[in-house]
Design an enzyme around this catalytic site. Structure first.
Site, PDB file in Angstrom:
ATOM      1  N   LYS A 114     -18.871  53.406 -78.029  1.00 17.29           N
ATOM      2  CA  LYS A 114     -19.643  54.659 -78.106  1.00 17.29           C
ATOM      3  C   LYS A 114     -20.338  54.802 -79.443  1.00 17.29           C
ATOM      4  CE  LYS A 114     -18.088  57.046 -74.219  1.00 17.29           C
ATOM      5  NZ  LYS A 114     -17.850  58.223 -73.448  1.00 17.29           N
ATOM      6  N   LYS A 196     -19.207  48.557 -66.167  1.00 17.69           N
ATOM      7  CA  LYS A 196     -18.523  49.647 -65.470  1.00 17.69           C
ATOM      8  C   LYS A 196     -19.537  50.667 -64.936  1.00 17.69           C
ATOM      9  CE  LYS A 196     -16.586  53.226 -67.767  1.00 17.69           C
ATOM     10  NZ  LYS A 196     -15.873  54.497 -67.788  1.00 17.69           N
ATOM     11  N   LYS A 199     -21.208  57.458 -65.658  1.00 18.37           N
ATOM     12  CA  LYS A 199     -22.098  58.592 -65.432  1.00 18.37           C
ATOM     13  C   LYS A 199     -23.182  58.688 -66.496  1.00 18.37           C
ATOM     14  CE  LYS A 199     -18.254  61.719 -66.140  1.00 18.37           C
ATOM     15  NZ  LYS A 199     -17.543  61.645 -67.410  1.00 18.37           N
TER      16      LYS A 199
HETATM   17  P1  ATP Z   1     -18.827  58.414 -69.651  1.00 17.77           P
HETATM   18  O1  ATP Z   1     -19.811  57.657 -68.805  1.00 17.77           O
HETATM   19  O2  ATP Z   1     -19.350  59.742 -70.124  1.00 17.77           O
HETATM   20  O3  ATP Z   1     -18.194  57.601 -70.727  1.00 17.77           O
HETATM   21  P2  ATP Z   1     -16.888  58.111 -67.566  1.00 17.77           P
HETATM   22  O4  ATP Z   1     -17.735  58.061 -66.341  1.00 17.77           O
HETATM   23  O5  ATP Z   1     -16.238  56.889 -68.074  1.00 17.77           O
HETATM   24  O6  ATP Z   1     -17.649  58.859 -68.720  1.00 17.77           O
HETATM   25  P3  ATP Z   1     -14.566  59.843 -67.927  1.00 17.77           P
HETATM   26  O7  ATP Z   1     -14.609  61.310 -67.838  1.00 17.77           O
HETATM   27  O8  ATP Z   1     -14.493  59.276 -69.295  1.00 17.77           O
HETATM   28  O9  ATP Z   1     -15.809  59.213 -67.190  1.00 17.77           O
HETATM   29  O10 ATP Z   1     -13.398  59.290 -67.022  1.00 17.77           O
HETATM   30  C1  ATP Z   1     -12.627  60.027 -66.102  1.00 17.77           C
HETATM   31  C2  ATP Z   1     -11.684  59.101 -65.375  1.00 17.77           C
HETATM   32  O11 ATP Z   1     -12.427  58.232 -64.510  1.00 17.77           O
HETATM   33  C3  ATP Z   1     -10.879  58.164 -66.296  1.00 17.77           C
HETATM   34  O12 ATP Z   1      -9.559  58.055 -65.809  1.00 17.77           O
HETATM   35  C4  ATP Z   1     -11.588  56.863 -66.198  1.00 17.77           C
HETATM   36  O13 ATP Z   1     -10.734  55.766 -66.434  1.00 17.77           O
HETATM   37  C5  ATP Z   1     -12.059  56.890 -64.749  1.00 17.77           C
HETATM   38  N1  ATP Z   1     -13.247  56.055 -64.547  1.00 17.77           N
HETATM   39  C6  ATP Z   1     -14.443  56.231 -65.145  1.00 17.77           C
HETATM   40  N2  ATP Z   1     -15.333  55.305 -64.715  1.00 17.77           N
HETATM   41  C7  ATP Z   1     -14.666  54.525 -63.829  1.00 17.77           C
HETATM   42  C8  ATP Z   1     -15.040  53.387 -63.045  1.00 17.77           C
HETATM   43  N3  ATP Z   1     -16.264  52.878 -63.087  1.00 17.77           N
HETATM   44  N4  ATP Z   1     -14.104  52.850 -62.233  1.00 17.77           N
HETATM   45  C9  ATP Z   1     -12.860  53.355 -62.182  1.00 17.77           C
HETATM   46  N5  ATP Z   1     -12.442  54.421 -62.901  1.00 17.77           N
HETATM   47  C10 ATP Z   1     -13.328  55.004 -63.717  1.00 17.77           C
END
Ligand code: ATP
Ligand code: LTN
Length: 331
Positions: A114, A196, A199
């Site tokens: 980040k 990954k 969002k």
């Molecule tokens: P950002 O894109 O803003 O970094 P993020 O999409 O990774 O956010 P978080 O709010 O940080 O979302 O994550 C919420 C939960 O979703 C966490 O437990 C994280 O491990 C899970 N998660 C996020 N992206 C994935 C993915 N692509 N596959 C599986 N689990 C995920």
């Protein structure tokens, strides 16, 4: 609370929730709530480690809460609340800061990623993010933390903090374990399947949002990047197809082997629309329910207020103990 074990997890209101958030985390939040005491938080304090537009953050916080409920989290069974409504999270984070080594925090890969992405805003909060996350977990004497695999290192840090703190002040915190699903722990981008699904991806075709319309879901799956040979099997050198197989398996409640068998001898022309359709059906009730809930702000307010009251009660018990252990005078 009863003698059931305690589950804690959180999701950042940093944007709209993706299929990755659902399959990697929120789906398991729902499955666990039958057997455990579950506490699920919307972690707005974590979200501001990256610059947020205030009105959008407020809206997204309610959206995540509504989506929690739409995904089956039941406010009668689980505690649902907003992190900033329980000040003990910040209070415990401060104490834990004094039990976290600069070196160990510096090894966190999410911080490295980040800070590389937001070079203009490498703030101390971003560095401290995992310590606040440890505070979230330890405040409720959590046994298990359901997360996607990207959060494993942060849960490990929380475990190291417990070991250090309890070593100095015995019997303060419960040692938490990560709970990471076998399939779905890392849903990959549809546009770039070695990354990954996230969002905050600039490429809109990479992610499926829980609120996406059926036609957008179908289009994104039909365009999904796959691999040069057309066999529908899970393989390390076929990240695109392997990802679609995992998604289809989870959406239809099958094993990945059963999916391989179903599509043996068929091509992407059959497979991709089938994955799209399965995801459309999976998300349809979640989307409708979220839309309904967002029309009822009074109900959402009632849920997060009741949740914060219950969470505050539990959090205060831990804080009293921690303040006593470190030697603060009782107020
Ligand atoms: P950002 O894109 O803003 O970094 P993020 O999409 O990774 O956010 P978080 O709010 O940080 O979302 O994550 C919420 C939960 O979703 C966490 O437990 C994280 O491990 C899970 N998660 C996020 N992206 C994935 C993915 N692509 N596959 C599986 N689990 C995920
Ligand atoms: N860092 C997590 C969100 C999060 C969390 C938590 C998860 C904040 N506090 C406590 C589990 C337990 C993420 O998904 N990025």
């Amino acid at each position: 609370m009863s003698d059931k074990k305690t589950i804690f997890s959180g999701v950042q209101p940093s944007g709209k929730l993706t299929l990755g958030n659902y399959l990697g985390a929120i789906k398991n939040f729902q499955l666990l709530q039958e057997e455990y005491n579950c506490i699920y938080c919307v972690v707005d304090m974590h979200a501001i480690t990256v610059r947020q537009e205030p009105a959008a953050l407020r809206r997204q916080t309610l959206e995540v809460l509504a989506q929690y409920i739409a995904c089956g989290l039941d406010p009668e069974k689980s505690i649902l609340f907003v992190q900033s409504h329980v000040p003990a999270h910040a209070e415990l984070a401060w104490v834990l800061n004094c039990f976290t080594m600069f070196g160990e925090a510096s090894r966190m890969t999410q911080f490295k990623d980040k800070s590389a992405k937001h070079t203009d805003n490498v703030n101390v909060g971003l560095f401290d993010y995992p310590v606040l996350m440890a505070a979230d977990i330890l405040l409720y004497q959590t046994d298990m933390v359901p997360v996607g695999v990207d959060q494993r290192q942060h849960v490990e840090l929380a475990r190291n903090i417990v070991q250090r703190f309890n070593g100095i002040h015995p019997d303060t915190f419960v040692m938490p374990e990560p709970y990471i699903p076998k399939t779905g722990a890392k849903i990959m981008s549809l546009a770039d399947p070695v990354r990954k699904m996230s969002k905050s991806d600039e490429n809109q075709n990479g992610f499926i949002l829980l609120m996406d319309k059926p036609e957008d879901i179908m289009r994104k799956f039909k365009r999904a990047v796959t691999d040069s040979d057309s066999r529908i099997i899970v393989a390390d050198d076929k990240p695109g197809v392997s990802n679609l197989i995992s998604i289809y398996a989870l959406a239809t409640g099958q094993t990945t082997e059963a999916v391989e068998a179903e599509f043996a001898g068929k091509g992407y022309g059959d497979f991709k629309p089938a994955v799209g359709q399965a995801v459309v059906e999976l998300l349809r009730p979640i989307r409708t329910k979220t839309e309904d809930l967002l029309k009822n702000k009074d109900y959402l307010e009632q849920v997060y207020r009741a949740g914060a009251a219950k969470a505050s009660y539990l959090a205060r018990k831990t804080m009293d103990k921690v303040y006593r252990k470190v030697g603060f005078v009782k107020r």
